[in-house]
Design a protein around this motif. Sequence first.
Motif, mmCIF file in Angstrom:
data_model
loop_
_atom_site.group_PDB
_atom_site.id
_atom_site.type_symbol
_atom_site.label_atom_id
_atom_site.label_comp_id
_atom_site.label_asym_id
_atom_site.label_seq_id
_atom_site.Cartn_x
_atom_site.Cartn_y
_atom_site.Cartn_z
ATOM 1 N N ASP A 14 0.837 -1.200 0.000
ATOM 2 C CA ASP A 14 0.000 0.000 0.000
ATOM 3 C C ASP A 14 0.871 1.248 0.000
ATOM 4 O O ASP A 14 0.611 2.222 -0.712
ATOM 5 N N ALA A 15 1.929 1.238 0.827
ATOM 6 C CA ALA A 15 2.835 2.386 0.896
ATOM 7 C C ALA A 15 3.596 2.560 -0.416
ATOM 8 O O ALA A 15 3.807 3.686 -0.887
ATOM 9 N N VAL A 16 4.025 1.440 -1.014
ATOM 10 C CA VAL A 16 4.728 1.496 -2.302
ATOM 11 C C VAL A 16 3.851 2.148 -3.351
ATOM 12 O O VAL A 16 4.301 3.012 -4.133
ATOM 13 N N ARG A 17 2.596 1.762 -3.391
ATOM 14 C CA ARG A 17 1.688 2.343 -4.382
ATOM 15 C C ARG A 17 1.478 3.833 -4.131
ATOM 16 O O ARG A 17 1.418 4.634 -5.059
ATOM 17 N N ALA A 18 1.370 4.222 -2.867
ATOM 18 C CA ALA A 18 1.187 5.641 -2.539
ATOM 19 C C ALA A 18 2.402 6.456 -2.982
ATOM 20 O O ALA A 18 2.260 7.562 -3.526
ATOM 21 N N ILE A 19 3.609 5.922 -2.766
ATOM 22 C CA ILE A 19 4.816 6.640 -3.172
ATOM 23 C C ILE A 19 4.901 6.720 -4.694
ATOM 24 O O ILE A 19 5.276 7.765 -5.261
ATOM 25 N N ALA A 20 4.530 5.632 -5.373
ATOM 26 C CA ALA A 20 4.513 5.662 -6.835
ATOM 27 C C ALA A 20 3.524 6.703 -7.337
ATOM 28 O O ALA A 20 3.762 7.357 -8.367
ATOM 29 N N LEU A 21 2.426 6.872 -6.624
ATOM 30 C CA LEU A 21 1.456 7.909 -6.977
ATOM 31 C C LEU A 21 2.078 9.297 -6.856
ATOM 32 O O LEU A 21 1.905 10.156 -7.737
ATOM 33 N N MET A 22 2.816 9.539 -5.776
ATOM 34 C CA MET A 22 3.482 10.835 -5.615
ATOM 35 C C MET A 22 4.475 11.080 -6.752
ATOM 36 O O MET A 22 4.602 12.203 -7.249
ATOM 37 N N LEU A 23 5.170 10.035 -7.187
ATOM 38 C CA LEU A 23 6.076 10.167 -8.319
ATOM 39 C C LEU A 23 5.309 10.515 -9.592
ATOM 40 O O LEU A 23 5.806 11.260 -10.446
ATOM 41 N N GLY A 24 4.089 9.984 -9.721
ATOM 42 C CA GLY A 24 3.261 10.316 -10.878
ATOM 43 C C GLY A 24 2.864 11.782 -10.883
ATOM 44 O O GLY A 24 2.847 12.435 -11.940
ATOM 45 N N ILE A 25 2.539 12.314 -9.719
ATOM 46 C CA ILE A 25 2.224 13.746 -9.626
ATOM 47 C C ILE A 25 3.451 14.571 -10.001
ATOM 48 O O ILE A 25 3.360 15.566 -10.728
ATOM 49 N N ALA A 26 4.623 14.152 -9.516
ATOM 50 C CA ALA A 26 5.857 14.856 -9.867
ATOM 51 C C ALA A 26 6.116 14.781 -11.368
ATOM 52 O O ALA A 26 6.525 15.778 -11.992
ATOM 53 N N LEU A 27 5.885 13.624 -11.977
ATOM 54 C CA LEU A 27 6.097 13.472 -13.415
ATOM 55 C C LEU A 27 5.202 14.416 -14.198
ATOM 56 O O LEU A 27 5.665 15.126 -15.107
ATOM 57 N N HIS A 28 3.916 14.449 -13.884
ATOM 58 C CA HIS A 28 3.002 15.330 -14.604
ATOM 59 C C HIS A 28 3.313 16.800 -14.327
ATOM 60 O O HIS A 28 3.146 17.650 -15.208
ATOM 61 N N SER A 29 3.781 17.104 -13.132
ATOM 62 C CA SER A 29 4.163 18.479 -12.823
ATOM 63 C C SER A 29 5.361 18.925 -13.648
ATOM 64 O O SER A 29 5.510 20.105 -13.964
#
Length: 403
Positions: A14-29
């Motif tokens: 669950d934590a891994v997926r949440a961190i990957a999500l934050m990386l996705g926000i950074a990528l789109h930013s």
Amino acid sequence: MSNNDPGTRLHALDAVRAIALMLGIALHSALSYMPGIDPQLWPLKDGQQSLSMSLGVFLIHIFRMSVFFLVAGLFAHMLFHRRGAVAFLRNRAARILVPLVLGWVVCFLCIAGVVVWSLVRANGGQWPASPPASGKLSFLHLWFLYILCWLYPGVLMLRRLVHAVDRNNVSTRVADRILRHLSAAPFRSLLLAAPISLALFLEPGWVWWFGVPTPGYTWMPPAVPLFIYGYVFGLGWLLDRQHALLDQLARRWWLRAWTGAVAAGLCLAMAGLEASYSTVRDPAIKLAYAIAYGIALVSWTLAFIGCGVRFLGRSTPLLRYLSDASYWMYVAHLPVVMALQAWMMPFPWPGLVKFATVTLVTCASLLLIYGRWVRPSWVGLLLNGRKYPRAAEPAVAVSGSDG
């Protein structure tokens, strides 16, 4: 998206997926500040450009979606064996298909509004005479959910077919044994990259800089990305059958990380740092790049999972809160990112400063909205499988939301 049974919930994943999500926000930013970005891919191109944005996008894009699909496959297997086929499909329709449809409609309208506002403002308050137009279908960032809608029934049909042909489950035991053997040593697991590399090599017109093609622009997903992400999803499905393999991934996660870094460096040396939409004409170079990219994808995906198991296995209020909020943040973040990019476009700030501002403000605002209005509402019920009373929000999670 996750398993909500406290008795079986894998907090590390669950934590891994949440961190990957934050990386996705950074990528789109970062896309607005990346040199060479195609306006058809990202219509908001800021005047402040930085090659560091290209580097970040390139590296994050290698493994982020594969992490999502592997975790999704693992949780899918867990949910299927806990509830059965009918309840599994009903649950996935409610938790994946419905958010896909509702989220797409809302996000599309919001993004369209942001783009129109940006164009009018850039043209002195007037609608441009020749605005950029695109009649191309796009599932936006929600294509992950769209592909899952194909993979869930697909894996059940494949499972039924295998059981019909192989009633003694010999093929399943062989697959378990092969995965156990390949996962036991970091360099052995590189063989798992072979199907991915072959699929990329066989993709005609492969835009190699962007790695696995994004399957979000057609009703019928293209064969190569569907195969690659289905393959990774299948690895997660099989991984749930042997949770001891997660501990094996955790033991030498750093070695897989270094292997992936070397392979990613080779890819950068061949493709270049600046984003390019060119294809590879030389078959030898294409093959070498496909092999390196497949190794980087598999190595970093397994390293990311192993690192999470190694360090994030213990549940904390902050990690649990971020894990619960991650689905909402995934669905809702793109209009917020684009609105902030459009708003800051006239500012003469460095691209790195704008990127950091967009990323942090997006995460903080979505976490605040989640805690106050989404978590205790029907939207929270839809995304998390349950509603949480507002009084039950952990104060530490709210105060630590920027982390």
